[in-house]
Motif scaffolding. Structure first.
Motif, mmCIF file in Angstrom:
data_model
loop_
_atom_site.group_PDB
_atom_site.id
_atom_site.type_symbol
_atom_site.label_atom_id
_atom_site.label_comp_id
_atom_site.label_asym_id
_atom_site.label_seq_id
_atom_site.Cartn_x
_atom_site.Cartn_y
_atom_site.Cartn_z
ATOM 1 N N ARG A 77 0.858 -1.192 0.000
ATOM 2 C CA ARG A 77 0.000 0.000 0.000
ATOM 3 C C ARG A 77 0.891 1.238 0.000
ATOM 4 N NH1 ARG A 77 -5.415 -1.083 0.726
ATOM 5 N NH2 ARG A 77 -5.724 1.159 0.814
ATOM 6 N N VAL A 78 0.619 2.140 -0.934
ATOM 7 C CA VAL A 78 1.457 3.326 -1.115
ATOM 8 C C VAL A 78 0.588 4.584 -1.162
ATOM 9 C CG1 VAL A 78 3.280 2.062 -2.311
ATOM 10 C CG2 VAL A 78 1.393 3.057 -3.631
ATOM 11 N N PRO A 79 1.180 5.745 -0.843
ATOM 12 C CA PRO A 79 0.425 6.996 -0.871
ATOM 13 C C PRO A 79 -0.076 7.352 -2.266
ATOM 14 C CG PRO A 79 2.400 7.248 0.447
ATOM 15 C CD PRO A 79 2.530 5.929 -0.269
ATOM 16 N N GLY A 82 -3.433 11.709 2.562
ATOM 17 C CA GLY A 82 -3.766 10.744 3.593
ATOM 18 C C GLY A 82 -4.260 9.406 3.088
ATOM 19 N N LYS A 83 -4.526 9.289 1.781
ATOM 20 C CA LYS A 83 -5.089 8.063 1.218
ATOM 21 C C LYS A 83 -3.991 7.203 0.582
ATOM 22 C CE LYS A 83 -9.338 9.279 2.194
ATOM 23 N NZ LYS A 83 -10.114 8.575 3.227
ATOM 24 N N THR A 84 -4.187 5.903 0.675
ATOM 25 C CA THR A 84 -3.254 4.971 0.050
ATOM 26 C C THR A 84 -4.008 4.002 -0.857
ATOM 27 O OG1 THR A 84 -3.392 3.445 1.924
ATOM 28 C CG2 THR A 84 -1.600 5.057 1.962
ATOM 29 N N GLY A 85 -3.262 3.347 -1.722
ATOM 30 C CA GLY A 85 -3.818 2.318 -2.588
ATOM 31 C C GLY A 85 -2.751 1.281 -2.857
ATOM 32 N N ILE A 110 -11.820 5.203 -7.425
ATOM 33 C CA ILE A 110 -10.513 4.735 -6.959
ATOM 34 C C ILE A 110 -9.609 5.930 -6.657
ATOM 35 C CG2 ILE A 110 -10.694 2.552 -8.211
ATOM 36 C CD1 ILE A 110 -8.786 3.708 -10.327
ATOM 37 N N ASN A 111 -8.364 5.639 -6.331
ATOM 38 C CA ASN A 111 -7.353 6.669 -6.088
ATOM 39 C C ASN A 111 -7.792 7.673 -5.035
ATOM 40 O OD1 ASN A 111 -5.908 5.345 -8.064
ATOM 41 N ND2 ASN A 111 -6.195 6.909 -9.640
ATOM 42 N N ASN A 163 -2.732 3.218 6.535
ATOM 43 C CA ASN A 163 -2.274 1.899 6.097
ATOM 44 C C ASN A 163 -0.922 1.920 5.381
ATOM 45 O OD1 ASN A 163 -4.737 0.635 6.997
ATOM 46 N ND2 ASN A 163 -5.726 1.457 5.165
ATOM 47 N N PHE A 164 -0.137 2.974 5.633
ATOM 48 C CA PHE A 164 1.202 3.010 5.033
ATOM 49 C C PHE A 164 2.217 2.542 6.072
ATOM 50 C CE2 PHE A 164 5.283 5.090 4.141
ATOM 51 C CZ PHE A 164 5.502 4.605 2.857
#
Length: 433
Positions: A186-188, A194-197, A309-310, A361-362
């Motif tokens: 999981r990456v920024p 503040g969001k990751t994917g 997404i994103n 989640n990073f």
């Protein structure tokens, strides 16, 4: 009448559920995949191919003057022979440390990156005595080249649901009895604070979003500051207003156009004539039988159209949603014995203001686990690459196959035990991709 209607409805539902998802369009003809109209796609391609000058913000440190310079074969958005240089060193604890690169006769130190730029804009007429070319110090003993990546079809890759890759990693590990266990990272998402994917782009899966990927490359490969990466690597020799990338009359910056261009590209097409040969057909069966397809997954599907997404910044359009495509890759990180020992530099890839704790989640420890792992190279279009593997050091398909160790050791051994005719068939199959 009601019975007839219900029966007809049931038949429709069954047929609908059984109908396969349509295949993503393929080709090297620079046609849009339907995300935008052809006129818009052609205009975005012109932006992608534009050659930048110093007056537009090029540099001060850079590798290329155009996106096309690194992503061109056989058409814009494809791969190339161009490599980038990355270095660093292992600390006392064995963890990778980013390099410190002195420039300007040691008066400035470039930090926070593993990338070493091959080019610089000065010394020049305006700054005849300013020396900023980066060179690798002896202290940086971890060194590697990385080849440029294919971008064609990456709109479909971006549209893979995160859960699909989590499920793939779990099933892969279970099926192989833990011999092959791809890492999901999981990456920024830089444009969504503040969001990751789930990372899918770059040799270390450092980006989940194509816009993040484009902004990163525009700064670090071409030296162009932008809305996502507004801080220059160095201000020496810099005379252009900041940020360099500004909105045009349509409100879009260049990184928006690059992203839209990539999202609208067709997936790489196979050599259909080669694929129809009996030898390539046998090779396709052996590719699955000996386990190559466990990581080089032949077929994936995208999330439904309308999926957001994103981090809420992009909605999958009908042209990308609900499609089947054939990347021959799993977009996961694996240790196959060829890892370069380098961990992604968070400042380089996520900006100078990046603070890990602010991103859900990073995990920096998860990043450290990638030190000797690389993203599985998708094999679509591999027949068009003369230099194979992440470093371009393998020049033939057999050379590349036998370099696979670690998680792929048992698969390599199965290849080596094949009869020469069967090995040749498998190579013929790869030549069709």
């Amino acid at each position: 009448m009601k019975l007839f209607f219900c029966a007809a409805l049931l038949t429709f539902v069954v047929v609908s559920l059984a109908s396969p998802l349509p295949d993503a369009p393929t080709g090297f003809d620079s046609q849009t995949n339907g995300v935008v109209d052809q006129t818009t796609h052609a205009a975005d391609q012109i932006a992608f191919e534009a050659v930048l000058q110093i007056a537009e913000g090029l540099g001060p440190l850079y590798n290329a003057q155009s996106c096309r310079e690194c992503h061109q074969n056989p058409t814009s958005g494809g791969l190339s022979q161009v490599t980038e240089l990355r270095v660093g060193h292992d600390g006392p604890d064995g963890h990778f440390q980013n390099p410190e690169i002195p420039i300007s006769r040691g008066t400035e130190i470039i930090k926070g990156r593993s990338l070493v730029n091959d080019r610089a804009i000065c010394p020049n007429g305006a700054f005849p005595t300013t020396e900023i070319q980066e060179r690798v110090p002896e202290s940086e003993t971890v060194r590697t080249f990385r080849t440029s990546l294919n971008l064609l079809g990456d709109g479909f890759v971006e549209a893979i649901a995160d859960q699909t890759l989590f499920d793939l990693a779990r099933d892969q590990c279970k099926k192989s009895k833990r011999k092959i266990c791809g890492q999901v990272l999981r990456v920024p998402i830089v444009e969504a604070a503040g969001k990751t994917g789930v990372g899918k782009f770059g040799w270390k899966d450092q980006h989940a979003s194509l816009l993040s990927f484009a902004g990163d490359a525009y700064l670090n490969e071409m030296g162009i500051t932008n809305k996502l990466f507004p801080t220059e690597v160095t201000l020496l020799c810099n005379t252009v207003r900041e940020p360099n990338d500004v909105p045009g009359a349509d409100g879009l910056e260049h990184i928006d156009q690059f992203t839209r261009f990539i999202r609208a590209t067709e997936a790489p097409a196979r050599d259909s004539q080669q694929a129809r040969t009996p030898s390539a057909g046998l090779g396709a069966e052996l590719f699955v039988k000996i386990g190559c397809a466990d990581c080089h997954v032949p077929t994936l599907t995208t999330a439904p159209a309308g999926t957001v997404i994103n981090g809420g910044t992009f909605t999958i359009p009908a042209a990308l949603g609900g499609k089947t495509f054939h990347p021959y890759g799993d977009f996961l990180l694996h240790d196959v014995g060829t890892g370069d020992g380098i961990v992604m530099a968070v400042t380089e890839h996520y900006g100078h203001s990046f603070t890990p704790a602010r991103w859900e989640n990073f995990s920096m420890s998860d990043c450290q686990r990638t030190q000797n792992k690389m993203r599985t190279a998708p094999l679509w279009g591999v027949r068009l690459r003369a230099r194979l593997m992440h470093d371009g050091a393998s020049l033939t398909f057999p050379d590349a196959i036998v370099r696979h160790r670690g998680e792929a050791q048992h698969v390599t051994q199965k290849f080596e035990r094949l009869k020469p005719r069967d090995q040749e068939a498998l190579i013929d199959f790869l030549k069709s991709l």
